[in-house]
Design a protein around this motif. Structure first.
Motif, mmCIF file in Angstrom:
data_model
loop_
_atom_site.group_PDB
_atom_site.id
_atom_site.type_symbol
_atom_site.label_atom_id
_atom_site.label_comp_id
_atom_site.label_asym_id
_atom_site.label_seq_id
_atom_site.Cartn_x
_atom_site.Cartn_y
_atom_site.Cartn_z
ATOM 1 N N TYR A 611 16.591 2.642 -19.844
ATOM 2 C CA TYR A 611 17.285 2.427 -18.573
ATOM 3 C C TYR A 611 17.710 3.762 -17.980
ATOM 4 C CZ TYR A 611 17.621 -2.348 -20.335
ATOM 5 O OH TYR A 611 17.316 -3.590 -20.834
ATOM 6 N N LEU A 612 17.639 3.809 -16.641
ATOM 7 C CA LEU A 612 18.157 4.951 -15.894
ATOM 8 C C LEU A 612 19.569 4.609 -15.443
ATOM 9 C CD1 LEU A 612 18.062 7.582 -14.198
ATOM 10 C CD2 LEU A 612 16.965 6.228 -12.378
ATOM 11 N N VAL A 613 20.534 5.421 -15.859
ATOM 12 C CA VAL A 613 21.926 5.222 -15.432
ATOM 13 C C VAL A 613 22.339 6.436 -14.619
ATOM 14 C CG1 VAL A 613 22.611 3.707 -17.324
ATOM 15 C CG2 VAL A 613 22.773 6.174 -17.632
ATOM 16 N N ALA A 614 23.105 6.182 -13.559
ATOM 17 C CA ALA A 614 23.504 7.274 -12.669
ATOM 18 C C ALA A 614 24.899 7.009 -12.137
ATOM 19 C CB ALA A 614 22.515 7.405 -11.518
ATOM 20 N N SER A 615 25.591 8.089 -11.802
ATOM 21 C CA SER A 615 26.940 7.996 -11.264
ATOM 22 C C SER A 615 26.926 8.210 -9.764
ATOM 23 C CB SER A 615 27.832 9.047 -11.926
ATOM 24 O OG SER A 615 27.436 10.352 -11.565
ATOM 25 N N PHE A 621 20.959 10.023 -16.475
ATOM 26 C CA PHE A 621 20.049 10.290 -17.588
ATOM 27 C C PHE A 621 19.411 8.968 -17.997
ATOM 28 C CE2 PHE A 621 24.277 9.548 -19.290
ATOM 29 C CZ PHE A 621 24.078 8.634 -20.311
ATOM 30 N N ILE A 622 18.514 9.032 -18.953
ATOM 31 C CA ILE A 622 17.849 7.843 -19.480
ATOM 32 C C ILE A 622 18.478 7.489 -20.820
ATOM 33 C CG2 ILE A 622 15.650 6.932 -20.343
ATOM 34 C CD1 ILE A 622 14.246 8.736 -18.323
ATOM 35 N N VAL A 623 18.743 6.189 -21.024
ATOM 36 C CA VAL A 623 19.338 5.727 -22.273
ATOM 37 C C VAL A 623 18.480 4.610 -22.848
ATOM 38 C CG1 VAL A 623 20.853 4.058 -21.093
ATOM 39 C CG2 VAL A 623 21.449 4.862 -23.371
ATOM 40 N N ASN A 624 18.335 4.622 -24.166
ATOM 41 C CA ASN A 624 17.556 3.587 -24.840
ATOM 42 C C ASN A 624 18.395 2.339 -25.046
ATOM 43 O OD1 ASN A 624 16.162 2.122 -27.175
ATOM 44 N ND2 ASN A 624 14.737 3.805 -26.790
#
Length: 742
Positions: A611-615, A621-624
């Motif tokens: 998943y791509l998470v952003a503020s 960044f990308i998180v598994n």
């Protein structure tokens, strides 16, 4: 005005000054010591706290012997409160009631008549309705009180005296256990089998330097009044006894009952110590209602005088061992008993003791009691021999003694001078009855004198020989073991010491019935799960002022991931969601999502997805998926900052658009994969922040949906292609005014 220097002068200022820290420190230390020594921790010698010791002593003063009549508990409580324990009568009665509960005390010290509570957790009846008396075990604890076996001290107002400690014919601390919370320390001693504990004492008398492992062979573990099965390895139990601290697993005793034709049910006959049966059954019923143990169909309480809890499986092919293993994990059918043998040594020093140290403290106390009782008996024998010798002189000179008594004005002084008698002997002769002048009485006196002389010699020999003292103590312990040990009613071991066995991992998810559901989250945060995969745009009723916010298809075996604006991921088992018949329940009651943090996204968890998470600031960044699973209600912090979005990673490029309508396309491999952090800059902004981001395949171009429902495509993104953290260029013509990819 008084001249007494101890009376302060009221005309003078009586105020004194001292630092607040010292004043509070001294007063709190006094309170802490009082709590430790006079309320919470038991004495290692008799295993009692002051309130229990005072209850037993007051009942003894009321002559409430095991063979005598009962007395009202209110009378006993009143005497204890008025004479020895100036505290609340409710606290005293509760302490006395516990001493009478056979499910709380391995060897009850009070014999109760009436309702003294039950294993369901019901409270005892009021003290005016119940009656009580002592038991044989409590009599054994107080044997020797009249023989100067222990020291006495004045009671709280100085009008009476109470024993500092009881003589204790058996190690009550280990036999009945104790629990309490003081200031900065606590104690929790489990009950044990008296026969085994006394055997350990006898071994310690023979071999004072006995190893801890040897004592564990004799005392294999606690013996709880409610039975159960202790499933702990011998090494763990031995370590707990060696250090005085440990954790022991205690399970309910159960068996499979055959109902014929392949049907069966599980019957629980013993539950763990201090577990309330009613709350246990409530918990089991809750597990059935919430479908946390899908293979359990029903629970019934068929208990009468004994415990009988019936568990019905969902199907005949269910494995009983697997069912019970699952219940042991999520209910009080298995508990951990925290052993903490923190006790008062000699009534003064709190110490965490090993099994050997507790037994040694008891044996040293028994030796002191033996010596004191022997010295008391020697004093009594000496006083009696003095009287007997006077009687014998009187019988040898009977005529002269009678003549002196008849004719002398002061026979007392004449008798003392003529026969060289002591004052005690003269008083005894003058108080002697005429019927004692017969010949037979003289023979009895000589026989008594001879027997007392032999007894005195024996006591003197014992007091001069330590080995003889321990032999005598061993005899007394064997006698006590005969009264309350394995041969006595209820003396057999109740708690089975079972093998620890392999800890099998139970897959709770495999027990959940897999069914399709439609999860609906409202704008006000109410969540529910409707059976089946309903159309996501179907009309559904909501509370007044509420409406649809998010809907998705899932299955009961799924774990739902809720992503909050605080950057945390929360895990929500789908089978725990409320049904769709009502309006659901607030999501924030199920997870600890702050009120000021909105729900950004919700989706079923899948392994191997990124998943791509952003503020909002434009970092991401990308998180598994493996790094976002949360184990608690508090969730798992992933993104540091105000979260804006969470997108499934696919394709080879990332497209970002800012609030300033500038769009940037950069390669996906420029983003790092992290488990937690702030991330890296996605796009640079002079003002405003990030509005949206999406992952695409560059060769397919960019698609978005216009307000009218028509889909537009921008096949060539060369104009916006750049490096990560660039400013980008204005979005293509026709791009949505809300700066969202939709």
């Amino acid at each position: 005005m008084s001249d007494d220097p101890n009376i302060p002068d009221p005309s003078q200022d009586q105020t004194t000054s001292e630092p607040l820290s010292r004043a509070i420190g001294e007063r709190y230390l006094t309170y802490a010591l009082s709590t430790i020594m006079h309320r919470a921790l038991p004495d290692a010698r008799d295993g009692l706290k002051p309130v229990h010791r005072r209850i037993l002593y007051a009942m003894r003063e009321l002559r409430l012997s095991p063979t005598g009549a009962f007395r009202k508990s209110a009378k006993i409580t009143g005497d204890v409160m008025g004479n020895y324990h100036p505290h609340g009568d409710a606290a005293i009665y509760d302490a006395m009631a516990r001493l009478a509960q056979p499910f709380a005390m391995r060897y009850p010290l009070v014999d109760g008549q009436g309702n003294f509570g039950n294993i369901d957790g019901d409270n005892p009846a009021a003290s005016r309705y119940t009656e009580a008396r002592l038991t044989a075990a409590s009599e054994a604890l107080m044997e020797g009180l009249t023989e100067n076996a222990v020291d006495f001290r004045p009671n709280y107002d100085g009008t009476l005296e109470e024993p500092i400690v009881l003589p204790a014919a058996f190690p009550n601390l280990l036999c009945n256990g104790a629990s309490g919370i003081a200031v900065g320390m606590a104690t929790n001693v489990p009950p044990h089998n008296l026969h085994e504990v006394i055997d350990a004492c006898l071994h310690l008398i023979k071999a004072p330097d006995a190893r801890d492992d040897t004592l564990v062979n004799i005392v294999p573990g606690p013996d709880f009044p409610t039975g159960g099965v202790l499933v702990e390895s011998r090494e763990t139990i031995a370590e707990a006894y060696r250090t005085g601290r440990g954790s022991l697993r205690l399970r309910a005793r159960w068996a499979v009952e055959d109902l014929g034709r392949g049907a069966w049910q599980i019957v629980v006959t013993e539950i763990p110590y201090q577990v309330q049966k009613s709350k246990l059954i409530e918990r089991l019923a809750e597990l059935i209602q919430l479908k946390k143990i899908p293979i359990l169909a029903d629970v019934r309480d068929e208990s009468a005088e004994d415990v009988r809890i019936v568990l019905e499986p969902r199907a005949r092919n269910v494995d009983p061992e697997q069912l019970m293993a699952a219940l042991f994990r999520v209910s009080d059918l298995e508990i951990r008993f925290g052993l903490n043998m923190n006790v008062l040594i000699d009534g003064r020093v709190p110490k965490v003791c090993s099994l050997k140290e507790v037994l040694r403290a008891f044996l040293d106390h028994r030796r002191e009691v033996l010596v004191r009782r022997a010295n008391f008996r020697l004093d009594k024998i000496a006083a009696r021999l003095e009287v007997l010798e006077g009687y014998m002189i009187a019988f040898l000179n009977l005529d002269r003694v009678i003549e002196i008594i008849r004719f002398e004005d002061d026979p007392k002084s004449v008798l003392a001078a003529e026969f060289k008698l002591s004052e005690v002997q003269v008083e005894a002769i003058l108080n002697m009855r005429l019927r004692a002048l017969r010949r037979l009485e003289e023979m009895e006196l000589r026989a008594e004198h001879e027997n007392l002389t032999k007894e005195r010699e024996g006591l003197a020999a014992m007091l001069s020989d330590e080995g003889a003292q321990w032999t005598k103590i061993a005899e007394e312990l064997r006698e006590t073991r005969g009264k309350f040990g394995k041969s006595a009613p209820g003396g057999q071991r109740r708690t089975e010491i079972g093998a620890a066995g392999e800890v099998t991992e139970i897959d709770m998810e495999s027990m959940i019935e897999r069914e399709p559901i439609t999860v609906i989250l409202s704008k006000m945060g109410w969540i529910r799960a409707m059976k089946g995969h309903q159309p996501l745009d179907a009309e559904i009723k909501f509370k007044d002022g509420d409406g649809p916010f998010m809907a998705l298809h899932a299955e009961t075996t799924d774990k739902l991931m809720v992503y909050g604006a605080n950057g945390r991921f929360y895990t929500l088992p789908a089978n725990n969601l409320p049904g769709g018949r009502g309006m659901g329940e607030p999501l924030r009651l199920m997870i600890d999502l702050p009120n000021d943090a909105a729900v950004i996204d919700m989706f079923p968890w899948r392994d191997g997805i990124r998943y791509l998470v952003a503020s909002t600031a434009g970092d991401g960044f990308i998180v598994n998926s493996a790094d976002i699973l949360a184990q608690t209600r508090a969730g798992k912090q992933v993104l540091n900052g105000d979260a804006l979005l969470c997108r499934t990673v696919s394709g080879d490029h990332v497209v970002t658009v800012g609030e300033n309508r500038k769009m940037l396309v950069f390669a996906l491999d420029e983003l790092p994969e992290m488990g937690r952090g702030k991330g890296v800059r996605l796009q640079k902004f002079k003002d405003g922040g990030l509005s949206d981001a999406i992952c695409i395949t560059l060769a397919d171009g960019l698609r978005w949906q216009e307000s009218g429902g028509r889909t537009r495509t921008e096949p060539d993104l060369t104009e916006w292609l750049g490096k990560r953290a660039g400013s980008g260029y204005m979005a293509p013509r026709g791009f949505p005014r809300d700066n969202k990819f939709n």
